[in-house]
Write a protein that holds these residues in place. Structure first.
Motif, PDB file in Angstrom:
ATOM      1  N   SER A 342      51.015  24.444 -23.285  1.00  0.00           N
ATOM      2  CA  SER A 342      51.477  25.531 -23.678  1.00  0.00           C
ATOM      3  C   SER A 342      51.134  26.142 -22.887  1.00  0.00           C
ATOM      4  O   SER A 342      50.253  26.266 -21.092  1.00  0.00           O
ATOM      5  CB  SER A 342      50.010  26.145 -24.817  1.00  0.00           C
ATOM      6  OG  SER A 342      50.038  27.892 -24.815  1.00  0.00           O
ATOM      7  N   GLY A 343      52.428  27.896 -21.976  1.00  0.00           N
ATOM      8  CA  GLY A 343      52.644  28.115 -21.061  1.00  0.00           C
ATOM      9  C   GLY A 343      52.760  27.690 -20.024  1.00  0.00           C
ATOM     10  O   GLY A 343      53.318  28.496 -18.840  1.00  0.00           O
ATOM     11  N   VAL A 344      53.710  26.533 -19.446  1.00  0.00           N
ATOM     12  CA  VAL A 344      54.035  25.993 -18.742  1.00  0.00           C
ATOM     13  C   VAL A 344      55.952  25.954 -19.314  1.00  0.00           C
ATOM     14  O   VAL A 344      56.341  25.029 -18.253  1.00  0.00           O
ATOM     15  CB  VAL A 344      53.857  24.047 -18.932  1.00  0.00           C
ATOM     16  CG1 VAL A 344      54.372  24.112 -17.399  1.00  0.00           C
ATOM     17  CG2 VAL A 344      52.697  24.257 -18.766  1.00  0.00           C
ATOM     18  N   THR A 345      55.925  26.796 -19.854  1.00  0.00           N
ATOM     19  CA  THR A 345      57.455  26.309 -20.278  1.00  0.00           C
ATOM     20  C   THR A 345      58.937  27.624 -19.769  1.00  0.00           C
ATOM     21  O   THR A 345      59.581  28.513 -19.983  1.00  0.00           O
ATOM     22  CB  THR A 345      57.548  27.153 -21.893  1.00  0.00           C
ATOM     23  OG1 THR A 345      57.261  27.887 -22.157  1.00  0.00           O
ATOM     24  CG2 THR A 345      57.529  25.979 -22.923  1.00  0.00           C
ATOM     25  N   THR A 346      58.407  27.200 -17.890  1.00  0.00           N
ATOM     26  CA  THR A 346      59.316  28.416 -17.601  1.00  0.00           C
ATOM     27  C   THR A 346      60.163  27.565 -17.100  1.00  0.00           C
ATOM     28  O   THR A 346      61.082  26.727 -17.334  1.00  0.00           O
ATOM     29  CB  THR A 346      58.311  28.926 -16.315  1.00  0.00           C
ATOM     30  OG1 THR A 346      58.830  27.322 -15.293  1.00  0.00           O
ATOM     31  CG2 THR A 346      57.364  29.804 -16.339  1.00  0.00           C
TER      32      THR A 346
END
Length: 539
Positions: A342-346
C-alpha cells in the motif's frame, strides 16, 4: 529493497558504407574492444559489412548470414564451439539489433549471446557479445532427473534459511553452463552440461520477502551445484486489489483464483487510489517506451496471460500484505507481474519494475555484482524517465527531479543526481562503492554509478574534472534502449561503457532520435565523468 573506447577516440561513427561483400570480419579493417581479461567483447568494422550476395536484407536472414563471421570474431579468431541462432529482433532507428543465442548440440548456452547492429540494408555495423569458446562433456539426456530439483531445493533452503515447504520449482531446463557468462567470476571458463532450476519462495534478507532463485545443477552429477543466486528484483492492463489480505507473496499473481481483476483495460476508475494509480502508470510506462524507444509493445514483450479471460496483459497486484509484514513496504517484479504494498504505487516505481521485465526479455543481465547493478540502474533510469516526461503528475516538481520513490510511502530512497546523498557511489569504485557479498554484491548501492552516468547525459554538468553537455531525455532514452539490446547477461561497467558509445554511433548511422556525432562525444565524456572503465581497443 526494490530500489534500495568504442569505435574511435573522436566519437565519430564510421563513414557511409561502400560495404565489403564478405561476412568474414577477420578480413576487414576494424576496431576490436576487449574486456579486462583480453576476451573480445565488441567488433566494429571500419565500414559496414554487406550481406553475402543473394541474402535477403531482412534482419533475421541478414543476421544469420553474418553469424559465422561474428562467432569467429567474438572468439578472437580462435576455436569456436556450437552455433549462433537468431533469437530476437529489435528496431533501432531505420536499422535493427538482432540478438543471437549460442547453442551446442541444439542446447542453449546460458548467457551466451551476440548482438548484431544492422543497417536497414542488412549490412553489419557492429557486433557486441560474449560467447563460450570451449565445451566439455555431453548431455546424456536433456530430460532432468528428479534428483536435479531435489538438489536445487536443498541448496536454496540452505542459502535462504527458508522452510522447504515454502519453496517451489517453477521451471527446469537443460543449459550449457559457463561461469564467466553467469558473472560468477572473471576468469575464462568452459561450458559444461547442466540443468537450470528456477525456484520461487521466501527470501533470505527478510522473513517473508518474495524471492526467485536460479540454481545450476551438474548434469553429470545431480548432487553437485555449480552455481546459485537470487534473482529477486524489488522494487492490455489488469490490476488486482489484494485489499491488504495477508498472503504468501509468491501467490500474489494478478488474475488467479486467489486474486481476481479489479480494474481491466478500458474500464473506469474504481475509486481505490492504489488500483487507479497503477492502472494509469502501467499505461504511461508503455506509452513512454512507445514514444521514446523502439522497444516492442510492452504488453507483448512482458505481459502475462493467466487464463482469466483478459488475455496477455501488463498485470499488477496492489495493497499486498505478507504474513510477516502488513502493509508490505516494498514492490517487486515477479518475472511475469508486478506487486505493490500500500502506498508504493508511484510512477517511477512502476516504470522501474516494468523495466526489470524489459531487461529480463532483452539481455537477461544476471542479478548480482556489476551486471546486477546495471540491471538495477536500467530500471532506475527508465523509471525516472517515465516520471520526468509525465508533466501531469503533481509529484513531478523540480524538488523531486531524479529522486526515486518521491511521494511514495517509502519516501526517497535514491537520488540519481546526487547518489552520495544516500550513500551510493557516483563514480566507479569511488566513495561508497560496495565490494561485499550482501545485497547480491551491492546491486542497489552500486547502481548509483550507472544512475549518475544517465543523469549527467540528460542534464549535463561536471564531475571528476569532466564536463558533459546535456543531450536531453529523448536522445538519452533512445541511447539507453539501443544499449539494452547490445548488453550481454554478464556485462559489467566496462561493458556498459563500451556499449553506450557503440550504441550512440549505431543511432547516428540508423538515424535514431536525431542523434549526431557530436552527441557521441558527450556520451564518451559521461562515461569518463563517472570513471567507467575505458576498455582496450585495437585495430
Amino acid at each position: 529493497m526494490v530500489f534500495a573506447s568504442g569505435p574511435g577516440a573522436s566519437g565519430q561513427p564510421p563513414s557511409s558504407p561502400s560495404a565489403p561483400s564478405s561476412s568474414d570480419l577477420s578480413a576487414v579493417p576494424k576496431v576490436v574492444t576487449t574486456d579486462q581479461q583480453g576476451a573480445v567483447q565488441q567488433v566494429v568494422p571500419k565500414e559496414p559489412i554487406a550481406v553475402p550476395a543473394g541474402t535477403p536484407a531482412e534482419a533475421p536472414a541478414a543476421a544469420q548470414a553474418h553469424a559465422a563471421g561474428v562467432q569467429k570474431a567474438l572468439s578472437g579468431n580462435g576455436a569456436t564451439v556450437g552455433d549462433l541462432v537468431v533469437e530476437s529482433v529489435f528496431q533501432v532507428g531505420k536499422g535493427s539489433t538482432v540478438r543471437l543465442r549460442q547453442e551446442i548440440d541444439k542446447v542453449p548456452v546460458f548467457g551466451a549471446s551476440a548482438a548484431e547492429s544492422l543497417a536497414a540494408d542488412g549490412s553489419l555495423i557492429s557486433v557486441t557479445g560474449s560467447l563460450s569458446k570451449k565445451s566439455q562433456g555431453k548431455f546424456a539426456t536433456t530430460t532432468p532427473p528428479a534428483a536435479v530439483q531435489a538438489t536445487a531445493l536443498k541448496k536454496v533452503a540452505e542459502q535462504s534459511k527458508s522452510a522447504p515447504d515454502r519453496l517451489k520449482v517453477t521451471a527446469t531446463k537443460a543449459y550449457w553452463y559457463d561461469a564467466k557468462l553467469a558473472a560468477k567470476d572473471q576468469a575464462q571458463s568452459t561450458a559444461v552440461p547442466a540443468f537450470k532450476v528456477d525456484i520461487n519462495g521466501a527470501g533470505a534478507e527478510k522473513k517473508g520477502e518474495p524471492a526467485t532463485w536460479v540454481v545450476f545443477v551438474d548434469a553429470g552429477n545431480t548432487a553437485k551445484v555449480l552455481d546459485s543466486w537470487s534473482e529477486t528484483k524489488h522494487l492490455n492492463r489488469v490490476v488486482c486489489d489484494n485489499e491488504s489480505r495477508q498472503i504468501d507473496p509468491d501467490q500474489a499473481g494478478c488474475g488467479t483464483a486467489d486474486i481476481q481483476a479489479t480494474r481491466t483495460e478500458g474500464n473506469p476508475p474504481v475509486g481505490v487510489q492504489d488500483v487507479d494509480q497503477v492502472y494509469d502508470y502501467l499505461g504511461n510506462t508503455e506509452g513512454f517506451y512507445a514514444k521514446y524507444t523502439q522497444a516492442p509493445n510492452l504488453t507483448e514483450l512482458i505481459g502475462d496471460d493467466t487464463g482469466d479471460g483478459y488475455g496477455k496483459a501488463l498485470r499488477a497486484t496492489v495493497r499486498l500484505c505478507t504474513y510477516d509484514e502488513c502493509p508490505y513496504q516494498n514492490a517487486f517484479w515477479s518475472g511475469s507481474y508486478m506487486a505493490y504494498g500500500s502506498g508504493v504505487t508511484t510512477e517511477d516505481i512502476t516504470g522501474h519494475e516494468l523495466t526489470h521485465g524489459v531487461t529480463q526479455n532483452t539481455n537477461g543481465l544476471v542479478y548480482r555484482d556489476e551486471p546486477g547493478a546495471i540491471n538495477e540502474s536500467m530500471s532506475d533510469v527508465f523509471g525516472e524517465f517515465v516520471f520526468l516526461t509525465d508533466t501531469a503528475n503533481p509529484c513531478n516538481t523540480a524538488a523531486n527531479r531524479w529522486k526515486l520513490g518521491a511521494c511514495s510511502s517509502l519516501g526517497v530512497i535514491r537520488d540519481m543526481q546526487n547518489p552520495k546523498a544516500y550513500r551510493n557511489p557516483d563514480t566507479y569504485k569511488g566513495q561508497y562503492w560496495y565490494a561485499g557479498s550482501g545485497d547480491s554484491g551491492g546491486v542497489h548501492t552500486n547502481s548509483g554509478v550507472g544512475n549518475k552516468t544517465a543523469q549527467i547525459m540528460v542534464d549535463g554538468g561536471s564531475l571528476n574534472g569532466v564536463t558533459v553537455t546535456a543531450l536531453g531525455i529523448e536522445k538519452t532514452a533512445a541511447l539507453y534502449w539501443t544499449t539494452q539490446t547490445l548488453l550481454s547477461s554478464n556485462s559489467n561497467y566496462g561493458a556498459l561503457s563500451s556499449a553506450l558509445k557503440n550504441a550512440c554511433n549505431t543511432n547516428v548511422r540508423n538515424n535514431a532520435a536525431g542523434t549526431t556525432a557530436a552527441d557521441c562525444v558527450q556520451v564518451a565524456n559521461a562515461t569518463k565523468a563517472t570513471k567507467l572503465p575505458q576498455l582496450a581497443t585495437r585495430t
